[in-house]
Design an enzyme around this catalytic site. Structure first.
Site, PDB file in Angstrom:
ATOM      1  N   ARG A 114     -16.051 -51.970  19.659  1.00  0.00           N
ATOM      2  CA  ARG A 114     -16.022 -51.037  20.804  1.00  0.00           C
ATOM      3  C   ARG A 114     -14.888 -50.008  20.715  1.00  0.00           C
ATOM      4  NH1 ARG A 114     -16.992 -55.788  23.592  1.00  0.00           N
ATOM      5  NH2 ARG A 114     -19.212 -56.058  24.021  1.00  0.00           N
ATOM      6  N   LYS A 136     -14.865 -34.674  17.521  1.00  0.00           N
ATOM      7  CA  LYS A 136     -16.310 -34.871  17.269  1.00  0.00           C
ATOM      8  C   LYS A 136     -16.488 -35.691  16.001  1.00  0.00           C
ATOM      9  CE  LYS A 136     -18.685 -30.830  19.108  1.00  0.00           C
ATOM     10  NZ  LYS A 136     -19.477 -29.664  18.691  1.00  0.00           N
ATOM     11  N   GLU A 178     -14.989 -21.602   7.730  1.00  0.00           N
ATOM     12  CA  GLU A 178     -14.587 -21.979   9.095  1.00  0.00           C
ATOM     13  C   GLU A 178     -13.337 -21.192   9.523  1.00  0.00           C
ATOM     14  OE1 GLU A 178     -16.800 -23.607  10.655  1.00  0.00           O
ATOM     15  OE2 GLU A 178     -17.541 -25.367   9.554  1.00  0.00           O
ATOM     16  N   LYS A 212      -8.766 -23.577  17.091  1.00  0.00           N
ATOM     17  CA  LYS A 212      -9.607 -24.719  17.485  1.00  0.00           C
ATOM     18  C   LYS A 212      -8.948 -25.506  18.624  1.00  0.00           C
ATOM     19  CE  LYS A 212     -12.680 -28.269  16.378  1.00  0.00           C
ATOM     20  NZ  LYS A 212     -13.614 -28.854  15.486  1.00  0.00           N
ATOM     21  N   GLU A 222     -17.600 -29.823  25.087  1.00  0.00           N
ATOM     22  CA  GLU A 222     -18.568 -28.750  24.815  1.00  0.00           C
ATOM     23  C   GLU A 222     -19.532 -28.493  25.970  1.00  0.00           C
ATOM     24  OE1 GLU A 222     -20.006 -28.439  20.703  1.00  0.00           O
ATOM     25  OE2 GLU A 222     -21.794 -27.456  21.482  1.00  0.00           O
ATOM     26  N   ARG A 226     -16.470 -24.436  24.044  1.00  0.00           N
ATOM     27  CA  ARG A 226     -16.435 -25.106  22.731  1.00  0.00           C
ATOM     28  C   ARG A 226     -17.658 -24.724  21.899  1.00  0.00           C
ATOM     29  NH1 ARG A 226     -14.348 -31.126  20.949  1.00  0.00           N
ATOM     30  NH2 ARG A 226     -14.862 -30.838  18.760  1.00  0.00           N
ATOM     31  N   ASN A 230     -19.573 -23.031  17.288  1.00  0.00           N
ATOM     32  CA  ASN A 230     -20.835 -23.170  16.549  1.00  0.00           C
ATOM     33  C   ASN A 230     -21.370 -21.823  16.058  1.00  0.00           C
ATOM     34  OD1 ASN A 230     -20.917 -25.955  16.948  1.00  0.00           O
ATOM     35  ND2 ASN A 230     -21.844 -25.712  18.970  1.00  0.00           N
ATOM     36  N   HIS A 233     -23.780 -21.695  13.172  1.00  0.00           N
ATOM     37  CA  HIS A 233     -24.133 -23.070  12.799  1.00  0.00           C
ATOM     38  C   HIS A 233     -25.595 -23.435  13.028  1.00  0.00           C
ATOM     39  CE1 HIS A 233     -19.933 -23.525  12.021  1.00  0.00           C
ATOM     40  NE2 HIS A 233     -20.030 -24.814  11.783  1.00  0.00           N
ATOM     41  N   HIS A 237     -27.021 -25.269   9.842  1.00  0.00           N
ATOM     42  CA  HIS A 237     -27.564 -26.636   9.817  1.00  0.00           C
ATOM     43  C   HIS A 237     -28.987 -26.644   9.256  1.00  0.00           C
ATOM     44  CE1 HIS A 237     -24.482 -28.172  13.015  1.00  0.00           C
ATOM     45  NE2 HIS A 237     -23.954 -27.994  11.823  1.00  0.00           N
ATOM     46  N   HIS A 249     -21.899 -27.424   3.463  1.00  0.00           N
ATOM     47  CA  HIS A 249     -21.781 -26.927   4.838  1.00  0.00           C
ATOM     48  C   HIS A 249     -21.119 -25.542   4.896  1.00  0.00           C
ATOM     49  CE1 HIS A 249     -21.379 -27.170   9.181  1.00  0.00           C
ATOM     50  NE2 HIS A 249     -20.086 -26.939   9.076  1.00  0.00           N
TER      51      HIS A 249
HETATM   52  P1  NAD Z   1     -16.915 -32.917   2.109  1.00  0.00           P
HETATM   53  O1  NAD Z   1     -16.295 -33.913   2.991  1.00  0.00           O
HETATM   54  O2  NAD Z   1     -18.219 -33.244   1.490  1.00  0.00           O
HETATM   55  O3  NAD Z   1     -15.864 -32.557   0.962  1.00  0.00           O
HETATM   56  C1  NAD Z   1     -16.225 -31.607  -0.015  1.00  0.00           C
HETATM   57  C2  NAD Z   1     -15.981 -32.144  -1.442  1.00  0.00           C
HETATM   58  O4  NAD Z   1     -14.590 -32.121  -1.720  1.00  0.00           O
HETATM   59  C3  NAD Z   1     -16.423 -33.581  -1.644  1.00  0.00           C
HETATM   60  O5  NAD Z   1     -17.003 -33.715  -2.913  1.00  0.00           O
HETATM   61  C4  NAD Z   1     -15.110 -34.353  -1.589  1.00  0.00           C
HETATM   62  O6  NAD Z   1     -15.150 -35.575  -2.293  1.00  0.00           O
HETATM   63  C5  NAD Z   1     -14.163 -33.381  -2.245  1.00  0.00           C
HETATM   64  N1  NAD Z   1     -12.755 -33.510  -1.890  1.00  0.00           N
HETATM   65  C6  NAD Z   1     -12.225 -33.734  -0.669  1.00  0.00           C
HETATM   66  N2  NAD Z   1     -10.898 -33.612  -0.719  1.00  0.00           N
HETATM   67  C7  NAD Z   1     -10.554 -33.346  -2.003  1.00  0.00           C
HETATM   68  C8  NAD Z   1      -9.336 -33.102  -2.649  1.00  0.00           C
HETATM   69  N3  NAD Z   1      -8.185 -33.020  -1.993  1.00  0.00           N
HETATM   70  N4  NAD Z   1      -9.368 -32.899  -3.987  1.00  0.00           N
HETATM   71  C9  NAD Z   1     -10.544 -32.903  -4.661  1.00  0.00           C
HETATM   72  N5  NAD Z   1     -11.747 -33.078  -4.097  1.00  0.00           N
HETATM   73  C10 NAD Z   1     -11.743 -33.295  -2.766  1.00  0.00           C
HETATM   74  O7  NAD Z   1     -17.131 -31.531   2.858  1.00  0.00           O
HETATM   75  P2  NAD Z   1     -16.246 -30.728   3.928  1.00  0.00           P
HETATM   76  O8  NAD Z   1     -16.552 -29.319   3.660  1.00  0.00           O
HETATM   77  O9  NAD Z   1     -14.842 -31.175   3.952  1.00  0.00           O
HETATM   78  O10 NAD Z   1     -16.870 -31.163   5.327  1.00  0.00           O
HETATM   79  C11 NAD Z   1     -18.201 -30.844   5.675  1.00  0.00           C
HETATM   80  C12 NAD Z   1     -18.633 -31.779   6.771  1.00  0.00           C
HETATM   81  O11 NAD Z   1     -17.814 -31.590   7.926  1.00  0.00           O
HETATM   82  C13 NAD Z   1     -20.076 -31.570   7.206  1.00  0.00           C
HETATM   83  O12 NAD Z   1     -20.708 -32.822   7.347  1.00  0.00           O
HETATM   84  C14 NAD Z   1     -19.921 -30.915   8.570  1.00  0.00           C
HETATM   85  O13 NAD Z   1     -21.027 -31.172   9.396  1.00  0.00           O
HETATM   86  C15 NAD Z   1     -18.664 -31.552   9.066  1.00  0.00           C
HETATM   87  N6  NAD Z   1     -17.972 -30.810  10.129  1.00  0.00           N
HETATM   88  C16 NAD Z   1     -17.603 -31.505  11.235  1.00  0.00           C
HETATM   89  C17 NAD Z   1     -16.908 -30.867  12.256  1.00  0.00           C
HETATM   90  C18 NAD Z   1     -16.430 -31.671  13.441  1.00  0.00           C
HETATM   91  O14 NAD Z   1     -15.946 -31.078  14.403  1.00  0.00           O
HETATM   92  N7  NAD Z   1     -16.524 -32.986  13.408  1.00  0.00           N
HETATM   93  C19 NAD Z   1     -16.603 -29.506  12.145  1.00  0.00           C
HETATM   94  C20 NAD Z   1     -16.986 -28.827  10.985  1.00  0.00           C
HETATM   95  C21 NAD Z   1     -17.677 -29.490   9.974  1.00  0.00           C
HETATM   96  N1  GLY Z   2     -18.546 -27.510  15.887  1.00  0.00           N
HETATM   97  C1  GLY Z   2     -17.161 -27.794  15.823  1.00  0.00           C
HETATM   98  C2  GLY Z   2     -16.615 -28.432  17.058  1.00  0.00           C
HETATM   99  O1  GLY Z   2     -17.068 -28.239  18.161  1.00  0.00           O
HETATM  100  O2  GLY Z   2     -15.681 -29.171  16.956  1.00  0.00           O
END
Ligand code: NAD
Ligand code: GLY
Length: 328
Positions: A114, A136, A178, A212, A222, A226, A230, A233, A237, A249
């Site tokens: 939980r 998120k 971003e 942010k 949101e 917030r 997006n 996005h 997506h 992404h």
């Molecule tokens: P990712 O987590 O897939 O990382 C990209 C690549 O970089 C991967 O292959 C990873 O293994 C590699 N990597 C990470 N750190 C490294 C480092 N220091 N050195 C070498 N390689 C490294 O992708 P991302 O772009 O970081 O994140 C995308 C994700 O984030 C998506 O799923 C997206 O939906 C999500 N997202 C979430 C939010 C939120 O608010 N929660 C906001 C924006 C994006």
């Molecule tokens: N879509 C990014 C956030 O709201 O955190």
């Protein structure tokens, strides 16, 4: 010296620490409790051994690398590993990785027993400036991105720009998607190429994070502003899903920003100059501006299952001017 950015959230306030060398000092900043670090195979190969050395009482669990593993199946596999590691309700889960690890590990932290404490240690530019902040967390379903999730605030976010030394160039550009999104919605300074040089990473990250933080503090769940985060996005997506996640992404967000700006212009919301500027900035960063051979009809169908659609109507974040996003 590290910079601290404080975030007020509905549950508790937390600090985002940004500074070179912070990873080596992590023991000073995280709760002194048993912890499990969730990371992926790639990040583990660079930094996986360091954390258990720095944090007594911690162990490391790895998930596979890739958006296609941001799923309930992965989550299901992680829960028993936490039990085996002996993590109880007093423990902490730490996400060490990009947005995929952060979103997945955060969802596990929100639901295991939980909810246990959660720390974000983002290692991609994208995760530093966006996904590690604001709480998120969640996973994808075959029907769409981020369709299962929760809000789970981190106790602390540790951003050490030194880890970007191992980040592939393509992933740096994804993070820039971003950064410039934050620029278009709230801070024109982020659109200045002089700030994009890697030697300026700490300043760039702090400035992009500040955008942010301001927004998530005003609207943590949101309900209103917030949604501006997006921008681009709804398109992005759909691109990710239709390409079966072969488009990362950040690259999908690049095209999404161009499409959102173009739609803003076609609807008479913004000038042609702004629409052209968005495309120029995206392309200067080195991100794609076109969908290539993806099928527009399939993309349109995929947009229909995006969370941002309401009561069957498309809902887009668009731009009237730099710093003036609108929901249409
Ligand atoms: P990712 O987590 O897939 O990382 C990209 C690549 O970089 C991967 O292959 C990873 O293994 C590699 N990597 C990470 N750190 C490294 C480092 N220091 N050195 C070498 N390689 C490294 O992708 P991302 O772009 O970081 O994140 C995308 C994700 O984030 C998506 O799923 C997206 O939906 C999500 N997202 C979430 C939010 C939120 O608010 N929660 C906001 C924006 C994006
Ligand atoms: N879509 C990014 C956030 O709201 O955190």
């Amino acid at each position: 010296m590290a910079q601290n950015i404080n975030v007020a959230s509905p549950e508790f306030d937390y600090t985002i620490k940004i500074g070179s060398g912070l990873l080596d000092k992590i023991g000073e900043y995280v709760p002194a409790a048993p912890s499990v670090v969730i990371t992926n195979t790639t990040v583990a190969s660079f930094y996986g051994k360091r954390l258990p050395q720095l944090l007594p009482n911690s162990s490391v669990i790895t998930m596979p690398d890739g958006e296609q593993y941001k799923t309930l199946e992965t989550v299901n596999g992680l829960y028993p590993e936490l039990v085996t590691a002996g993590l109880d309700r007093s423990g902490t889960i730490m996400a060490l990785g990009g947005g995929v690890v952060g979103d997945t590990a955060g969802f596990v932290a929100a639901t295991y027993m939980r909810g246990v404490r959660f720390v974000q240690i983002p290692t991609t530019l994208l995760a530093m400036v966006d996904s590690s902040v604001g709480g998120k967390v969640g996973v994808d379903l075959p029907q769409g991105k981020n369709l299962v999730g929760a809000f789970k605030q981190p106790e602390v976010v540790i951003i050490d720009p030194d880890v970007l030394a191992t980040l592939p160039e393509r992933e740096w550009r994804c993070g820039m998607a971003e950064v410039i999104k934050h620029g278009f919605i709230a801070d024109e300074q982020l659109l200045q190429p002089e700030l994009w040089d890697k030697t300026q990473a700490e300043i760039l990250i702090a400035r992009a994070v500040a955008v942010k933080v301001k927004i998530v503090q005003e609207d943590p769940y949101e309900k209103t502003v917030r949604a501006y985060l997006n921008l681009g996005h709804t398109f992005a997506h759909a691109i990710e899903r239709v390409s079966q996640y072969s488009w990362p992404h950040g690259e999908a967000v690049g095209v999404g920003l161009v499409a959102a700006a173009r739609l803003s212009y076609v609807l008479g919301l913004c000038s042609a100059e702004l629409s052209e500027k968005v495309e120029k900035v995206v392309s200067t960063v080195g991100l794609p501006t076109r969908i290539g051979d993806l099928d527009p009809a399939e993309l349109f169908a995929a947009m229909g299952s995006d969370k941002k659609w309401q009561a069957g109507h498309s809902r887009f974040v668009l731009l009237k001017a730099i710093g003036q996003p609108v929901i249409a």
